[in-house]
Design an enzyme around this catalytic site. Structure first.
Site, PDB file in Angstrom:
ATOM      1  N   GLY A 349     -23.355 -59.446  67.123  1.00  0.00           N
ATOM      2  CA  GLY A 349     -21.968 -59.360  66.662  1.00  0.00           C
ATOM      3  C   GLY A 349     -21.187 -60.627  66.961  1.00  0.00           C
ATOM      4  N   GLY A 373     -27.749 -54.943  68.702  1.00  0.00           N
ATOM      5  CA  GLY A 373     -28.830 -54.149  69.284  1.00  0.00           C
ATOM      6  C   GLY A 373     -29.796 -53.640  68.233  1.00  0.00           C
TER       7      GLY A 373
HETATM    8  P1  ADP Z   1     -24.115 -61.314  70.580  1.00  0.00           P
HETATM    9  O1  ADP Z   1     -22.986 -60.335  70.371  1.00  0.00           O
HETATM   10  O2  ADP Z   1     -24.150 -62.348  69.496  1.00  0.00           O
HETATM   11  O3  ADP Z   1     -25.420 -60.645  70.823  1.00  0.00           O
HETATM   12  P2  ADP Z   1     -23.479 -61.562  73.368  1.00  0.00           P
HETATM   13  O4  ADP Z   1     -22.623 -60.349  73.270  1.00  0.00           O
HETATM   14  O5  ADP Z   1     -24.729 -61.456  74.153  1.00  0.00           O
HETATM   15  O6  ADP Z   1     -23.796 -62.137  71.911  1.00  0.00           O
HETATM   16  O7  ADP Z   1     -22.666 -62.747  74.028  1.00  0.00           O
HETATM   17  C1  ADP Z   1     -21.541 -63.332  73.413  1.00  0.00           C
HETATM   18  C2  ADP Z   1     -20.658 -63.939  74.466  1.00  0.00           C
HETATM   19  O8  ADP Z   1     -21.399 -64.825  75.297  1.00  0.00           O
HETATM   20  C3  ADP Z   1     -19.534 -64.771  73.908  1.00  0.00           C
HETATM   21  O9  ADP Z   1     -18.313 -64.076  74.102  1.00  0.00           O
HETATM   22  C4  ADP Z   1     -19.586 -66.064  74.722  1.00  0.00           C
HETATM   23  O10 ADP Z   1     -18.318 -66.476  75.203  1.00  0.00           O
HETATM   24  C5  ADP Z   1     -20.482 -65.692  75.879  1.00  0.00           C
HETATM   25  N1  ADP Z   1     -21.169 -66.824  76.492  1.00  0.00           N
HETATM   26  C6  ADP Z   1     -22.052 -67.658  75.939  1.00  0.00           C
HETATM   27  N2  ADP Z   1     -22.446 -68.593  76.812  1.00  0.00           N
HETATM   28  C7  ADP Z   1     -21.813 -68.340  77.978  1.00  0.00           C
HETATM   29  C8  ADP Z   1     -21.799 -68.939  79.268  1.00  0.00           C
HETATM   30  N3  ADP Z   1     -22.532 -70.040  79.526  1.00  0.00           N
HETATM   31  N4  ADP Z   1     -21.025 -68.385  80.226  1.00  0.00           N
HETATM   32  C9  ADP Z   1     -20.286 -67.302  79.955  1.00  0.00           C
HETATM   33  N5  ADP Z   1     -20.253 -66.677  78.775  1.00  0.00           N
HETATM   34  C10 ADP Z   1     -20.996 -67.196  77.794  1.00  0.00           C
HETATM   35 MG    MG Z   2     -21.827 -59.232  71.728  1.00  0.00          MG
END
Ligand code: ADP
Ligand code: MG
Length: 393
Positions: A349, A373
């Site tokens: 997302g 997921g």
């Molecule tokens: P997705 O929804 O695409 O699967 P996630 O929910 O796992 O992704 O993570 C998204 C979040 O990760 C974003 O809000 C981003 O700010 C955070 N993020 C990415 N790298 C870092 C970091 N080094 N430290 C803290 N937060 C991070």
């Molecule tokens: Mg996410």
């Protein structure tokens, strides 16, 4: 075979359409409408064909009881803007307001039900409890259309049980997701390169394990990198880390072939997320600083690794992209995919929101999955309840 809405006669019939409208809100407004837009083709196809459409969806985790903070009202408002006419929101899901709204529907019209998760039965582990709620939902309609891909990995009443009770078919979004993600599970064109990042690290380790079997290279950024850096003996300052993840990362490093997993070589750090960043070597993060993005050298390495790929799966931003000083790594990966020839699937997302926020057009990528997921479970070859049930007649 999974039927689609093209196989259903819908004219004049009441169609319960499960959509994924679980979007981020910001002060009562929709902050990223990607999932709403992705739901439009099915919705408009059904109304164009004279169906009476009852849209149902969840928003956030209200905990099984009504909570105005999780009302779908902002979503209904945004949907109305996109459609060019207002969308009525019933005040409940299966109660008198919902029944009255459905009774008033005309062919070609649509109504949205309030947040499904205002009812504890929606996500209950108890089959009978879920079944009762699914029966009430089914009573509202003649047909069920499943188009909420982001929820199909959940055995929830509106995703699974209701499909047992009504003639059903997949919507165009579910069909497109299954088609695109299917290209990551069989006959994969190689090289197959995966980029993994984000912050929900523990949730992604299972998928990581199966990607070690499937992918030629795995590029690791975001907070996903930290357990790996710790596992190989680096100190990571105050970076985001759950200690329990280190052993899992060490195990993945052991299982991978040499060079298969690529970790950041430089990192953008700051004392706190507000500050402007400094670039340090990945094995030299100062004790009082946190890593917030991959550094420019890593971004260039990752872009070079993505360039020859024929297939790419990207899940998880490379840094805290929401803040400009830490968006460079995510932008570099998106740009590399835009420049390359590979069939690219972007999952997650926040990853989808990131590419839109950074100004990349969605059609730059082969497929932007609406499911985080769900897409991770799909590419592991798991059985997703909300898809399996559609195969049954
Ligand atoms: P997705 O929804 O695409 O699967 P996630 O929910 O796992 O992704 O993570 C998204 C979040 O990760 C974003 O809000 C981003 O700010 C955070 N993020 C990415 N790298 C870092 C970091 N080094 N430290 C803290 N937060 C991070
Ligand atoms: Mg996410």
């Amino acid at each position: 075979m999974m039927k689609t809405i093209d196989d259903l006669a819908v004219d004049g019939l009441r169609v319960l359409l499960r959509a994924d409208l679980n979007v981020p809100l910001d002060g009562g407004r929709v902050a990223d409408d990607g999932r709403i837009r992705a739901s439009l083709p099915t919705l408009t196809a059904l109304t164009d064909r004279g169906a009476r459409v009852i849209v149902c969806a969840h928003l956030g985790r209200p905990g099984g009881k009504p909570d105005p903070a999780y009302s779908l009202a902002p979503v209904a408002a945004r949907l109305g803007e996109l459609l060019g006419h207002p969308v009525e929101l019933a005040a409940d899901t299966t109660g008198p307001a919902a029944c009255a709204a459905v009774a008033a529907l005309r062919p070609g019209g649509g109504v949205m039900l309030e947040n499904l998760r205002f009812n504890a039965a929606e996500t209950s582990k108890d089959d009978a409890q879920r079944g009762l709620f699914a029966g009430q939902l089914a009573d509202l309609a003649d047909l069920y259309v499943s188009d909420g891909f982001g929820a199909v990995h959940r055995k929830h009443a509106s995703v699974y049980d209701v499909a047992l009770r009504l003639p059903h078919a997949a919507g165009y979004l579910v069909k497109a997701e299954v088609g695109a993600l299917g290209r990551l599970t069989a006959n994969i064109r190689r090289p197959y390169v995966v980029a993994l990042g984000g912050a929900k690290v523990a949730d992604k380790f299972d998928a990581f394990g199966s990607l070690i079997t499937a992918a030629d290279r795995i590029l690791v950024g975001g907070a996903m990198a930290f357990p790996f850096l710790v596992a190989r003996g680096d100190k990571i300052g105050t970076s985001l880390l759950e200690a329990s993840q280190v052993a899992a990362a060490a195990d993945l490093l052991k299982r991978a072939t040499p060079g298969q997993i690529e970790l950041p070589s430089d990192i953008v750090v700051a004392a706190e997320p507000g500050g402007s960043g400094a670039v340090v070597a990945a094995d030299a993060i100062p004790a009082d600083q946190m890593g917030l993005d991959i550094g420019p050298q890593t971004a260039a390495r990752f872009a070079a690794a993505l360039f020859p790929a024929q297939t790419v799966f990207w899940n998880g931003p490379m840094g805290m992209f929401e803040r400009k000083p830490y968006s460079g790594g995510t932008r570099a990966v998106a740009q590399a995919l835009a420049d390359g020839e590979a069939f690219t699937v972007v999952g997650g997302g926040d990853t989808g929101a990131a590419i839109r926020a950074l100004g990349f057009a969605e059609d730059t990528f082969g497929h932007v999955s609406t499911g985080g997921g769900a897409s991770l479970e799909f590419i592991q070859g798991k059985t997703l309840p909300g898809l399996a049930v559609l195969e049954q007649s």
